[in-house]
Design an enzyme around this catalytic site. Structure first.
Site, mmCIF file in Angstrom:
data_model
loop_
_atom_site.group_PDB
_atom_site.id
_atom_site.type_symbol
_atom_site.label_atom_id
_atom_site.label_comp_id
_atom_site.label_asym_id
_atom_site.label_seq_id
_atom_site.Cartn_x
_atom_site.Cartn_y
_atom_site.Cartn_z
ATOM 1 N N LYS A 1 -8.929 38.683 -37.146
ATOM 2 C CA LYS A 1 -8.310 39.837 -37.805
ATOM 3 C C LYS A 1 -9.352 40.825 -38.283
ATOM 4 C CE LYS A 1 -6.011 37.392 -40.811
ATOM 5 N NZ LYS A 1 -5.765 35.995 -40.491
ATOM 6 N N GLY B 1 -11.586 33.835 -44.322
ATOM 7 C CA GLY B 1 -12.930 34.066 -43.810
ATOM 8 C C GLY B 1 -12.878 35.046 -42.669
ATOM 9 N N HIS B 2 -13.416 36.223 -42.898
ATOM 10 C CA HIS B 2 -13.537 37.195 -41.805
ATOM 11 C C HIS B 2 -15.008 37.275 -41.450
ATOM 12 C CE1 HIS B 2 -9.650 38.791 -42.819
ATOM 13 N NE2 HIS B 2 -10.050 39.241 -43.973
ATOM 14 N N LYS C 1 -12.063 41.769 -36.994
ATOM 15 C CA LYS C 1 -12.470 42.692 -35.934
ATOM 16 C C LYS C 1 -11.407 43.764 -35.695
ATOM 17 C CE LYS C 1 -13.903 43.029 -31.225
ATOM 18 N NZ LYS C 1 -14.273 42.379 -29.993
ATOM 19 N N GLN D 1 -5.048 34.238 -43.866
ATOM 20 C CA GLN D 1 -4.416 33.104 -43.161
ATOM 21 C C GLN D 1 -3.521 33.627 -42.030
ATOM 22 O OE1 GLN D 1 -4.303 33.059 -46.863
ATOM 23 N NE2 GLN D 1 -6.352 32.395 -46.425
ATOM 24 N N ASP E 1 -7.840 32.500 -38.299
ATOM 25 C CA ASP E 1 -9.095 32.682 -37.568
ATOM 26 C C ASP E 1 -8.887 33.308 -36.197
ATOM 27 O OD1 ASP E 1 -10.419 31.296 -39.723
ATOM 28 O OD2 ASP E 1 -9.572 29.470 -38.868
HETATM 29 P P1 IMP Z 1 -5.588 26.288 -48.826
HETATM 30 O O1 IMP Z 1 -5.234 27.678 -48.436
HETATM 31 O O2 IMP Z 1 -7.034 26.135 -49.253
HETATM 32 O O3 IMP Z 1 -4.644 25.700 -49.827
HETATM 33 O O4 IMP Z 1 -5.442 25.357 -47.529
HETATM 34 C C1 IMP Z 1 -4.178 25.099 -46.930
HETATM 35 C C2 IMP Z 1 -4.286 25.096 -45.410
HETATM 36 O O5 IMP Z 1 -4.552 26.413 -44.940
HETATM 37 C C3 IMP Z 1 -5.421 24.223 -44.874
HETATM 38 O O6 IMP Z 1 -5.018 23.657 -43.646
HETATM 39 C C4 IMP Z 1 -6.540 25.220 -44.638
HETATM 40 O O7 IMP Z 1 -7.461 24.766 -43.685
HETATM 41 C C5 IMP Z 1 -5.732 26.402 -44.134
HETATM 42 N N1 IMP Z 1 -6.404 27.696 -44.329
HETATM 43 C C6 IMP Z 1 -6.566 28.367 -45.484
HETATM 44 N N2 IMP Z 1 -7.206 29.524 -45.272
HETATM 45 C C7 IMP Z 1 -7.443 29.604 -43.956
HETATM 46 C C8 IMP Z 1 -8.047 30.602 -43.127
HETATM 47 O O8 IMP Z 1 -8.474 31.677 -43.553
HETATM 48 N N3 IMP Z 1 -8.110 30.300 -41.793
HETATM 49 C C9 IMP Z 1 -7.596 29.164 -41.287
HETATM 50 N N4 IMP Z 1 -7.024 28.218 -42.024
HETATM 51 C C10 IMP Z 1 -6.942 28.436 -43.353
#
Ligand code: IMP
Length: 427
Positions: free
Chosen positions: A16, A40-41, A18, A223, A13
């Site tokens: 990216k 999530g963008h 932007k 991520q 978060d």
């Molecule tokens: P998963 O990717 O759903 O398996 O979650 C594993 C960890 O990655 C958790 O702590 C989620 O909150 C975190 N996570 C997954 N995708 C994102 C993202 O796009 N932004 C921030 N944290 C993420």
């Protein structure tokens, strides 16, 4: 011609979307190479706000070919929901290319993600519940379903049957859930065949040809570094390779083709889900960052944990990814603070650590050592050059750059596309 990687330098978060969007019109291909709809963008264009979870944010740039690489796990229902929503708003999605080798998230993996988290109780990871971990586990276990399997009903049925032989035992005997029906899964996947077929291609070959033809390819990580399955705060990580190395395996572009790595780093730190976070704030300052920075998850709506900038992590991200340029986002959120603390090192049981501690237990017990930098009060959203920034904001950026190990080439000063100070060209 350049292949450029964009990675998150913290726990995700960082903004990216932007940065990708900033390069958009000069980029010919944007590739998502890891993760799935756990991402999530949020991209703001004019008065329009787009929240994307699965599609690469390059889909919003006309002329750009968006690619979902082999390293991605795809929830096909989400793919078509996002496509339909964009089409309804007049966005052309017809250029989208999907790797035949990407894995699909079957419904049983969504269920398993949620029940496993519940089963773990206080040891839970805090996943997004989208089936990401179980789908990557199937890939490594050689039990996965790939996009190409969906086009061969016989093979698809065999693979689903094989997976369910094991999964149904786990669902019924360990978690006390109902068994999943093979037909239900197969029928759902087959229902996407006609829409999916025209998008599917040999994406490594497509990208190879594009680079040979002198096109610019942007590889966009989902991520972030500290959520990477190898280099992150394991086990509180996602299940894919979210660092620059993952860009090669997840797209089929070789390492010798990567020219530049752009690390996105927020002017403070946030994290969703569980796991260690040394600079986390549990007081009014944390609440201030959350409210001012609108720090609520794009995918799950969860309030994000907030804390001060952590230079140890930024340095680590620079090193692991080979960052050539940082984009420092959301500097405007710090406006109005009298002092801005920055974590320069950790204290672990009386020992100073300038780098990430070797052991995860030490990282859990790391106490930040702060340096306090003077704040600024003037609104910075109109700044477009470094010199437009108030002196103390300039000093903050310079200090953070020095601590982080790579130059800061762009600075976010507000939510819109043009709310950006460009110091060095990113391409
Ligand atoms: P998963 O990717 O759903 O398996 O979650 C594993 C960890 O990655 C958790 O702590 C989620 O909150 C975190 N996570 C997954 N995708 C994102 C993202 O796009 N932004 C921030 N944290 C993420």
């Amino acid at each position: 011609m350049p292949a450029v990687v964009i990675v998150g330098a913290q726990w995700g978060d960082e903004g990216k979307g932007k940065a990708t969007d900033l390069l958009g019109s000069r980029v010919d291909y944007v590739v998502k190479f890891n993760g799935g709809n756990n991402a999530g963008h949020t991209v703001v264009i004019g008065d329009q706000k787009y929240a994307l979870h699965l599609l690469p944010s390059g889909i919003l740039s006309p002329g750009c070919v968006p690619v979902i690489g082999n390293g991605v796990v795809i929830d096909l229902s989400v793919l078509f929901e996002e496509i339909d929503a964009l089409q309804a708003r007049g966005i052309d999605t017809s250029k989208l290319q999907v790797s035949a080798n990407a894995h699909v998230i079957a419904d049983y993996n969504r269920s398993l993600d949620k029940v496993t988290e519940r089963f773990l109780g206080s040891r839970k990871i805090g996943t997004t519940g989208r089936g990401i971990g179980p789908t990557y586990a199937d890939k490594m276990n050689r039990l996965g379903i790939r996009v190409q399997d969906v086009f061969d009903e016989k093979i698809l049925r065999q693979k689903v049957e094989g997976a369910l032989e094991l999964k149904n035992q786990i669902l019924t005997k360990v978690y006390n859930r109902r068994a999943v029906d093979v037909d239900e899964i197969v029928d759902e996947l087959l229902s996407y065949v006609d829409r999916l077929r025209p998008m599917v291609s040999d994406t490594p070959l497509l990208l190879h040809d594009a680079l040979v033809a002198g096109k610019t390819v942007l590889l966009e990580a989902g991520q972030a570094t500290l959520l990477d399955v190898d280099h992150g705060t394991y086990p509180f990580v996602t299940s894919s390779s979210a660092t620059a190395g993952g860009a090669c395996t997840g797209s089929g572009i070789p390492p010798t083709r990567i020219d530049r790595v752009i690390g996105i780093v927020k002017a403070y730190t946030t994290r969703v889900g569980e796991g260690p976070f040394p600079t986390e704030l549990h007081d009014d300052a944390g609440e201030h960052l959350r409210k001012t920075g609108l720090e609520y998850g794009t995918t799950t709506g969860r309030p994000r944990r907030c804390g001060w900038f952590d230079a140890v992590i930024a340095r680590y991200a620079a090193r692991i990814n080979g960052v050539t340029d940082f984009v420092l986002t959301k500097l405007d959120v710090l406006t109005g603070l009298e002092k801005v603390p920055v974590c320069v090192a950790y204290d672990v049981a009386g020992v100073r650590h300038d780098e990430m501690p070797l052991s995860q237990s030490d990282f859990h017990h790391a106490v930040p050592i702060y340096e306090e930098l003077p704040g600024w009060t003037d609104d910075i959203s109109a700044a477009r050059t470094f010199e437009d920034l108030p002196k103390n904001a300039q000093a903050y950026v310079t200090a953070v750059e020095k601590m982080s190990g790579a130059r800061i080439s762009a600075i976010g000063v507000g939510p819109d596309r043009d709310h950006t100070v460009v110091v060095h060209d990113l391409l």
